[in-house]
Motif scaffolding. Structure first.
Motif, short mmCIF file in Angstrom:
data_model
loop_
_atom_site.label_atom_id
_atom_site.label_comp_id
_atom_site.label_asym_id
_atom_site.label_seq_id
_atom_site.Cartn_x
_atom_site.Cartn_y
_atom_site.Cartn_z
N GLU A 186 44.95 90.28 85.62
CA GLU A 186 44.76 90.85 84.29
C GLU A 186 43.57 90.25 83.56
OE1 GLU A 186 48.58 89.94 82.74
OE2 GLU A 186 49.57 91.18 84.26
N GLY A 187 42.98 89.21 84.14
CA GLY A 187 41.81 88.58 83.52
C GLY A 187 42.13 87.66 82.37
N LYS A 188 43.33 87.10 82.34
CA LYS A 188 43.72 86.23 81.23
C LYS A 188 43.00 84.89 81.31
CE LYS A 188 48.36 88.10 80.45
NZ LYS A 188 48.24 88.43 79.03
N ARG A 189 42.44 84.46 80.20
CA ARG A 189 41.80 83.15 80.13
C ARG A 189 42.83 82.13 79.68
NH1 ARG A 189 38.40 86.85 82.16
NH2 ARG A 189 36.33 85.97 82.52
N THR A 190 43.75 81.79 80.57
CA THR A 190 44.75 80.78 80.26
C THR A 190 44.07 79.42 80.19
OG1 THR A 190 45.24 80.36 82.59
CG2 THR A 190 46.49 82.12 81.51
N CYS A 191 44.80 78.44 79.70
CA CYS A 191 44.25 77.09 79.63
C CYS A 191 43.87 76.60 81.03
CB CYS A 191 45.28 76.15 78.99
SG CYS A 191 44.60 74.54 78.56
N LEU A 192 44.68 76.93 82.02
CA LEU A 192 44.42 76.55 83.40
C LEU A 192 43.09 77.13 83.88
CD1 LEU A 192 45.55 75.38 86.13
CD2 LEU A 192 46.58 77.64 86.49
N VAL A 193 42.87 78.40 83.67
CA VAL A 193 41.64 79.07 84.09
C VAL A 193 40.45 78.59 83.27
CG1 VAL A 193 40.46 81.31 84.10
CG2 VAL A 193 42.77 81.11 85.04
N ALA A 194 40.64 78.46 81.96
CA ALA A 194 39.55 78.01 81.09
C ALA A 194 39.08 76.62 81.47
CB ALA A 194 39.99 78.04 79.63
N ARG A 226 41.93 81.83 97.22
CA ARG A 226 40.63 81.25 96.87
C ARG A 226 40.62 80.77 95.42
NH1 ARG A 226 38.91 85.18 100.67
NH2 ARG A 226 38.80 86.86 99.11
N VAL A 227 41.28 81.53 94.54
CA VAL A 227 41.39 81.09 93.15
C VAL A 227 42.21 79.80 93.07
CG1 VAL A 227 42.29 81.67 90.86
CG2 VAL A 227 41.16 83.43 92.23
N ARG A 228 43.33 79.76 93.80
CA ARG A 228 44.15 78.54 93.80
C ARG A 228 43.33 77.34 94.26
NH1 ARG A 228 48.21 82.01 96.71
NH2 ARG A 228 49.74 82.68 95.14
N GLU A 229 42.51 77.55 95.26
CA GLU A 229 41.68 76.45 95.78
C GLU A 229 40.73 75.93 94.70
OE1 GLU A 229 38.31 74.39 97.41
OE2 GLU A 229 38.18 76.45 96.68
N VAL A 230 40.14 76.85 93.92
CA VAL A 230 39.25 76.45 92.83
C VAL A 230 40.03 75.70 91.75
CG1 VAL A 230 37.87 77.34 90.91
CG2 VAL A 230 37.52 78.24 93.21
N LEU A 231 41.20 76.19 91.42
CA LEU A 231 42.01 75.55 90.37
C LEU A 231 42.40 74.13 90.77
CD1 LEU A 231 44.34 78.53 89.37
CD2 LEU A 231 42.31 77.70 88.15
N GLU A 232 42.61 73.92 92.06
CA GLU A 232 42.97 72.59 92.52
C GLU A 232 41.73 71.71 92.71
OE1 GLU A 232 45.42 73.53 95.97
OE2 GLU A 232 47.21 73.21 94.75
N ARG A 233 40.65 72.29 93.29
CA ARG A 233 39.45 71.49 93.59
C ARG A 233 38.76 71.01 92.31
NH1 ARG A 233 34.40 73.40 94.57
NH2 ARG A 233 35.15 75.51 94.96
N THR A 234 38.78 71.81 91.26
CA THR A 234 38.17 71.38 89.99
C THR A 234 39.04 70.38 89.23
OG1 THR A 234 39.17 73.27 88.83
CG2 THR A 234 36.92 73.56 89.71
N GLY A 235 40.26 70.20 89.69
CA GLY A 235 41.18 69.30 89.01
C GLY A 235 41.92 69.95 87.86
N ALA A 236 41.73 71.27 87.67
CA ALA A 236 42.37 71.95 86.54
C ALA A 236 43.89 71.92 86.67
CB ALA A 236 41.87 73.39 86.46
N ARG A 237 44.40 72.17 87.87
CA ARG A 237 45.85 72.17 88.04
C ARG A 237 46.43 70.80 87.72
NH1 ARG A 237 49.56 73.17 93.51
NH2 ARG A 237 51.55 73.27 92.38
N ALA A 238 45.84 69.75 88.28
CA ALA A 238 46.36 68.40 88.04
C ALA A 238 46.27 68.04 86.56
CB ALA A 238 45.59 67.39 88.89
N SER A 239 45.19 68.44 85.92
CA SER A 239 45.01 68.13 84.51
C SER A 239 46.07 68.81 83.65
CB SER A 239 43.61 68.55 84.06
OG SER A 239 43.42 68.26 82.69
N VAL A 240 46.36 70.08 83.96
CA VAL A 240 47.39 70.80 83.19
C VAL A 240 48.76 70.18 83.44
CG1 VAL A 240 48.56 73.02 82.92
CG2 VAL A 240 46.07 72.93 83.03
N GLU A 241 49.05 69.81 84.71
CA GLU A 241 50.32 69.14 85.00
C GLU A 241 50.45 67.86 84.17
OE1 GLU A 241 52.80 70.10 86.78
OE2 GLU A 241 52.15 71.31 88.50
#
Length: 392
Positions: free
Chosen positions: A268-276, A310-325
């Protein structure tokens, strides 16, 4: 209805019984207006509301009332009625959200507008039927909102309490619309500002999912200003944690856990905090490959499971997932600390703390959730209080 002990044993059941009574009355009145309207629109609102999830908002309201000493017949009856109104408000939020996002599934079943589209398929060209179904979805959400407002307005309250409750209710509805607007605006502008995404998370769901139900329960119990402030601080932090967990679940949790297809926010193209946060970090690092994945994937309604990986890989590689956790863990700890000393040490207070921790579903709990495997195959898991039930 006036026995708090009986309600303690089954809050969702008690709220459900009030809903049944209210909804039966509303459908009867709708039938007076028009039988077809009552059957096809009002009836769908009733079925959607009755099939609701864990009644999390009304449970938070109830246990706040009890933790703050609410036990008389009048506050008990009022809490159940306003809890039922929160469930109708949730119906409005979810039905409208599904229309705006084009979501086909809700709670493991066709979304209300998708069900309408299937019901009237063949009645007119497909495009007209789809437009009709979306328009009726808007009307269904409006009807649920009207019923929720009626329920609050018709609840007998002492003058001081009535003023506080109705102000809280009014503010909550405005915050919901503001949050949804910011969410939609973010999709159009493509902003990667984490601070704006966090503000959206607070307004879009955090306040009406956690903070305002706590405030309503405290107001009904006649809590003092200090207690109201402490609960507000706790609810604000835990509410944001609730929405951040919801954002993570959309990408990383199993569909049978969330009740919706995985990756809906991405498609849906949502700019969630995770994606942002991922976009912000990729820009700062000059990671053009990550930015290209996000740019290509966000808003792609046909995104495949491989694309989502591929999106999941970016979210993890940039550290976004860990930061949100980590942020979720901090918010939960801070929120629960704000409750310390604000509430009496009784069983109701302990129940409220456990419910809040579950609603925000801290970092450790999230790490153990089942996540999608190849092709989206996942192990089953029941939808919990902290699962994707917010919708906004």
């Amino acid at each position: 209805m006036g026995d708090p002990g009986a309600v303690d044993a089954d809050v969702p059941g008690a709220v459900g019984r009030v809903l049944d009574h209210v909804l039966a009355d509303r459908v009867a009145r709708a039938r007076v207006a028009d039988a077809l309207f009552a059957e096809e629109l009002a009836g769908r609102v009733v079925r959607f509301t009755r099939a609701g999830g864990k009644r999390s908002r009304s449970r938070l309201l109830w246990w706040t009332l009890r933790a703050c000493g609410g036990a008389g017949e009048a506050p008990v009856a009022a809490a159940l009625r306003i809890g039922a109104a929160l469930e109708l408000l949730q119906t409005c939020a979810l039905v409208h959200d599904d229309v705006m996002d084009g979501s086909e599934v809700r709670r493991g079943r066709p979304a209300l507008h998708a069900d309408l589209r299937a019901r009237f398929a063949g009645s007119a060209p497909a495009e007209r039927v789809a437009r009709f179904a979306e328009a009726v979805g808007v009307l269904a959400g409006d009807l649920a909102l009207a019923w929720s407002d009626d329920l609050v307005a018709e609840t007998p309250l002492a003058p001081p309490t009535a003023s506080v409750v109705r102000r809280l209710w009014s503010d909550m509805r405005t915050e919901m619309v503001a949050g949804q607007y910011l969410d939609l605006r973010g999709q159009i502008t493509g902003s990667h500002a984490p601070s704006r995404a966090l503000r959206t998370a607070c307004l879009k769901s955090g306040r009406y999912s956690v903070e305002r139900p706590l405030a309503l329960g405290a107001a009904l119990a006649g809590a003092d200003d200090a207690t109201m402030r402490a609960l507000g601080s706790a609810g604000r932090r835990l509410g944001v944690a609730f929405q951040l967990r919801d954002d993570l679940d959309d990408v990383f949790a199993a569909p049978r856990w969330t009740g919706k297809p995985c990756g809906g926010d991405i498609r849906e193209g949502k700019r969630t905090c995770l994606v942002a946060l991922a976009g912000h970090r990729a820009e700062a690092a000059g990671d053009r490959r990550a930015l290209a994945v996000l740019r290509r994937s966000l808003g792609d309604t046909g995104l495949t499971e491989a694309g989502l990986d591929r999106v999941r890989e970016v979210l993890e590689r940039t550290g976004a997932r860990a930061s949100v956790e980590e942020r979720i863990g901090r918010l939960v700890a801070q929120g629960l600390r704000h409750l310390d000393g604000a509430l009496p040490e009784n069983e109701a207070g302990a129940r409220l703390r456990r419910l809040l921790a579950s609603a925000a579903d801290g970092a450790a709990a999230g790490a153990g959730r089942p996540r999608p495997g190849p092709g989206g195959a996942v192990p089953g898991s029941p939808v919990s209080l902290g699962a994707r039930e917010t919708g906004r």
